[in-house]
Design an enzyme around this catalytic site. Sequence first.
Site, short mmCIF file in Angstrom:
data_model
loop_
_atom_site.label_atom_id
_atom_site.label_comp_id
_atom_site.label_asym_id
_atom_site.label_seq_id
_atom_site.Cartn_x
_atom_site.Cartn_y
_atom_site.Cartn_z
N ARG A 161 40.92 34.48 35.87
CA ARG A 161 39.43 34.94 36.18
C ARG A 161 39.23 35.22 38.19
O ARG A 161 39.47 33.91 38.49
CB ARG A 161 38.45 33.68 36.16
CG ARG A 161 37.75 33.82 36.27
CD ARG A 161 36.85 34.73 35.15
NE ARG A 161 35.26 34.28 35.99
CZ ARG A 161 34.21 34.12 35.00
NH1 ARG A 161 33.96 33.48 33.80
NH2 ARG A 161 32.98 34.43 34.92
N ARG B 249 35.70 40.22 33.49
CA ARG B 249 36.63 39.25 33.65
C ARG B 249 37.21 39.37 32.99
O ARG B 249 36.87 39.92 31.63
CB ARG B 249 35.09 37.75 33.87
CG ARG B 249 34.76 37.80 32.42
CD ARG B 249 33.21 38.65 32.08
NE ARG B 249 32.40 38.04 33.04
CZ ARG B 249 31.78 37.32 32.89
NH1 ARG B 249 31.82 36.17 31.92
NH2 ARG B 249 30.62 36.93 33.88
N ASP C 286 36.03 34.19 30.26
CA ASP C 286 35.11 33.49 30.38
C ASP C 286 34.94 32.89 28.78
O ASP C 286 34.98 33.26 28.00
CB ASP C 286 33.80 34.87 29.91
CG ASP C 286 32.23 34.02 30.41
OD1 ASP C 286 32.10 33.28 30.94
OD2 ASP C 286 31.11 34.51 29.85
N ASP D 133 32.61 29.72 27.25
CA ASP D 133 31.34 28.87 27.32
C ASP D 133 30.98 28.05 27.19
O ASP D 133 31.67 28.07 25.41
CB ASP D 133 30.65 30.20 27.82
CG ASP D 133 30.37 30.95 29.03
OD1 ASP D 133 30.19 30.74 29.74
OD2 ASP D 133 29.67 32.38 28.36
P1 ADP Z 1 28.27 33.74 32.56
O1 ADP Z 1 28.70 32.39 32.24
O2 ADP Z 1 26.93 32.81 32.35
O3 ADP Z 1 28.72 35.03 32.48
P2 ADP Z 1 29.17 32.91 35.06
O4 ADP Z 1 31.13 31.83 33.77
O5 ADP Z 1 29.93 33.37 36.40
O6 ADP Z 1 28.40 33.54 33.83
O7 ADP Z 1 28.86 31.00 34.81
C1 ADP Z 1 27.70 30.82 35.12
C2 ADP Z 1 27.73 29.46 35.78
O8 ADP Z 1 27.25 29.07 34.30
C3 ADP Z 1 28.71 28.04 35.99
O9 ADP Z 1 29.03 28.44 37.31
C4 ADP Z 1 28.83 27.47 35.31
O10 ADP Z 1 28.48 26.31 35.73
C5 ADP Z 1 26.77 27.65 34.35
N1 ADP Z 1 27.31 26.72 33.48
C6 ADP Z 1 26.20 26.42 33.22
N2 ADP Z 1 26.07 25.83 31.31
C7 ADP Z 1 27.68 26.34 30.82
C8 ADP Z 1 27.73 26.24 29.75
N3 ADP Z 1 27.04 25.65 28.83
N4 ADP Z 1 28.89 27.16 29.72
C9 ADP Z 1 30.04 27.35 30.72
N5 ADP Z 1 29.07 27.31 32.02
C10 ADP Z 1 28.05 26.91 32.08
MG MG Z 2 31.17 31.45 31.75
#
Ligand code: ADP
Ligand code: MG
Length: 165
Positions: free
Chosen positions: A83, A92, A95, A97
Amino acid sequence: VASHRAAVGLGSNLGDRRSHIDAALSAIARLGRLVAVSSIYETAPVGGPEQGPYLNAVAVIDTDLAPIALLTCLRHVEQQQGRERRERWGPRTLDLDVLLYGHETVAMQGLTVPHPRMGERRFVLEPLVEAWPDAELPDGTAVGSLLDAVSDQDVVRHEPPPTFP
Ligand code: ADP
Ligand code: MG
């Protein structure tokens, strides 16, 4: 240490998407006890620059890791799959989350749980409801009821992921 049931969203739209998802599932299974994995869905990108379609899935684990520790581990897995962070919402390789962490609400810098945009994203809600049909938001709202409300977004169900021990 108390164990918590967490949902992790997976997405990939660069390189060998399926191998990034499979590698992530193997790694996530080592962060706790893997409870369920959704099918893999092919989805149109929502927001961000013009980019190719995603593969998305959701894994559910029972984990002893605190939310911030879980996110740190997921960041490492993203990096192992190459990544690179350039633009927000850009393409990407992987990803990951944190979607849900029990019924807890987390509001820290860099970590918001439930994931703030999951309620509008069919590509998150569909696999989440498949893997964890009775998932609830901290306020008790059934995640399945959110799915009925999201606008039409292209989502195609693909083959289920490999099974893990
Ligand atoms: P996205 O997942 O929104 O497409 P990114 O993976 O680049 O974008 O993450 C953006 C930011 O989201 C990261 O810097 C991370 O710290 C933040 N973030 C906030 N909440 C969460 C979560 N629940 N899971 C993952 N990342 C998170
Ligand atoms: Mg993310």
